[in-house]
Enzyme design. Structure first.
Site, short mmCIF file in Angstrom:
data_model
loop_
_atom_site.label_atom_id
_atom_site.label_comp_id
_atom_site.label_asym_id
_atom_site.label_seq_id
_atom_site.Cartn_x
_atom_site.Cartn_y
_atom_site.Cartn_z
N CYS A 39 4.24 0.18 -2.78
CA CYS A 39 4.15 -1.21 -3.24
C CYS A 39 2.78 -1.76 -2.85
O CYS A 39 2.38 -1.68 -1.69
CB CYS A 39 5.26 -2.02 -2.59
N TYR A 56 8.35 -0.57 0.63
CA TYR A 56 8.28 0.58 -0.25
C TYR A 56 6.88 1.14 -0.07
O TYR A 56 5.90 0.40 -0.15
CB TYR A 56 8.52 0.19 -1.71
N PHE A 79 1.70 -4.73 -2.38
CA PHE A 79 1.78 -5.80 -1.39
C PHE A 79 2.06 -5.21 -0.01
O PHE A 79 1.52 -5.68 1.00
CB PHE A 79 2.84 -6.82 -1.79
N CYS A 80 2.92 -4.19 0.04
CA CYS A 80 3.18 -3.50 1.31
C CYS A 80 1.94 -2.75 1.78
O CYS A 80 1.63 -2.72 2.97
CB CYS A 80 4.35 -2.52 1.15
#
Length: 391
Positions: free
Chosen positions: A118, A115, A120-121
């Site tokens: 996001c 995403y 973390f992304c």
């Protein structure tokens, strides 16, 4: 040490009283893996139209909150270790876009399922871009999540890396992904599959008797022939400390701030739609569903998250304090970055988390009320300088 032997930096990880360890033989050497902090799964909110799924995964990466860090020790490990997951052939998905760097000599074939906003992304992309790696992106449909139905984890970020035998290795957990790739890029003669196996996913029972899992060693790099002379033990320990802080503290401040009010939540999701190009990748009804239901869901969920992480109503104050703590650490080094003249993995982790809210009102407030701007844009400039381009 012989070239075929690995040294795991920081042989002794943080230990908990009475906690068993996992010992593994690596080419004749035994390496001890000891659990890090236990994680607690967030409770499920039964919201309409998959509001929870939207809220947890859109913009904040709370799909990654499947395992939320807690300070309490694990009750005990159970004798279970998940094996690496492979696909014999690449899944039938649409590549949303490709980042191509003609200077990339890694030889890696990487696809990131993500995403766009996001945190973390964003951490993973910050590392890939700074390292000049070429990679493909699959923007996952946050409503149906059809593009990751093949994955047993069903969360983002998920990365597929083509293995030497032609299969596709799945990597999950943003910090583990970065550590595996960083270890490989320091010595490309290492086998990417073998490197991934040094980060075992261990199952344990928490203090409530629920079965949980965590990835061991995810903040550690693996080297042949011991620690490189250019890296001291102190440097690596400091880097791990702040990478852990980014995951265990800073990231938990994002949602309560970007979804602080209903208006801010809607503004945030409108920005998510713009930067994620939702109108191009999803039908209009689905785009609107993600924006309006997602904003409402995350506004509600952020209240729960604020309580879970013991935050007061002054959520801005909490993130200002966190950013002041980070900038103090960087300024004490008397260098542009925590890593010195160049960003290290901690710099990239903190940048990645913060970049997830770059277009939000909360980020503008952080720029005005902390000293983060100089460091943030210096890291961004380094990343964009190394990043590949869209073909």
């Amino acid at each position: 040490m012989a070239n075929n032997k690995f040294t795991v930096l920081g042989r002794y990880l943080i230990r908990f009283s009475g906690q068993p360890t996992l010992t593994r033989s690596l080419n004749g050497n035994f390496v001890r893996f000891v659990g890090t902090t236990a994680k607690k799964s967030p409770s499920t909110l039964k919201l309409t139209l998959k509001g929870l799924g939207l809220g947890l995964v859109l913009g904040t990466g709370y799909a990654g909150y499947t395992f939320v860090t807690e300070s309490k020790p694990k009750a005990h490990l159970v004798n279970e270790k998940e094996e690496l997951f492979f696909l014999d052939k690449f899944p039938n998905v649409k590549i949303t876009r490709s980042i191509v760097n003609p200077k990339d000599k890694s030889g890696l074939k990487i696809t990131l399922f993500q995403y766009q906003t996001c945190p973390f992304c964003c951490k993973v992309r910050a590392y890939l871009d700074y390292s000049g790696i070429s990679y493909d992106i699959v923007e996952v449909d946050a409503v149906l999540r059809q593009d990751i139905k093949w994955s047993p984890t069903k969360k983002v970020p998920t990365m597929l890396v083509k293995a030497p035998d032609g299969r596709f290795l799945q990597l999950t957990d943003s910090s583990m992904i970065v550590s595996v790739l960083a270890s490989f890029l320091r010595d490309p003669s290492q086998n990417i599959v073998e490197l991934a196996s040094y980060y075992p996913n261990i199952t344990f029972m928490d203090e409530k008797g629920s079965k949980k899992a965590d990835i061991m060693n995810k903040y550690f790099l693996m080297f042949k022939d011991g620690t490189p002379r250019s890296l001291s033990k102190e440097m690596l320990e400091e880097e791990r400390k702040w990478r852990t802080w980014a995951d265990s503290h800073l990231v938990h401040l994002i949602s309560p701030n970007v979804y602080r009010t209903k208006d801010e939540a809607l503004e945030t999701f409108e920005w998510f739609s713009e930067v994620g190009e939702w109108s191009q990748h999803f039908p209009a009804w689905e785009r609107n569903l993600m924006v309006y239901v997602g904003a409402a869901a995350m506004w509600a969920i952020s209240k729960r998250l604020k309580k879970r992480h013991d935050l007061s109503d002054d959520v801005r104050g909490h993130i200002y304090d966190a950013l002041d703590k980070w900038t103090d650490a960087v300024e004490n080094k008397k260098t542009p970055f925590l890593g010195g003249k160049k960003p290290n993995l901690a710099d990239l982790a903190v940048f990645g988390v913060l970049s997830s809210m770059e277009g939000c009102r909360a980020f503008s407030d952080c720029l005005e009320n902390t000293r983060i701007a100089g460091w943030f844009y210096a890291v961004k400039e380094q990343i964009l300088r190394n990043r590949g381009l869209l073909p």
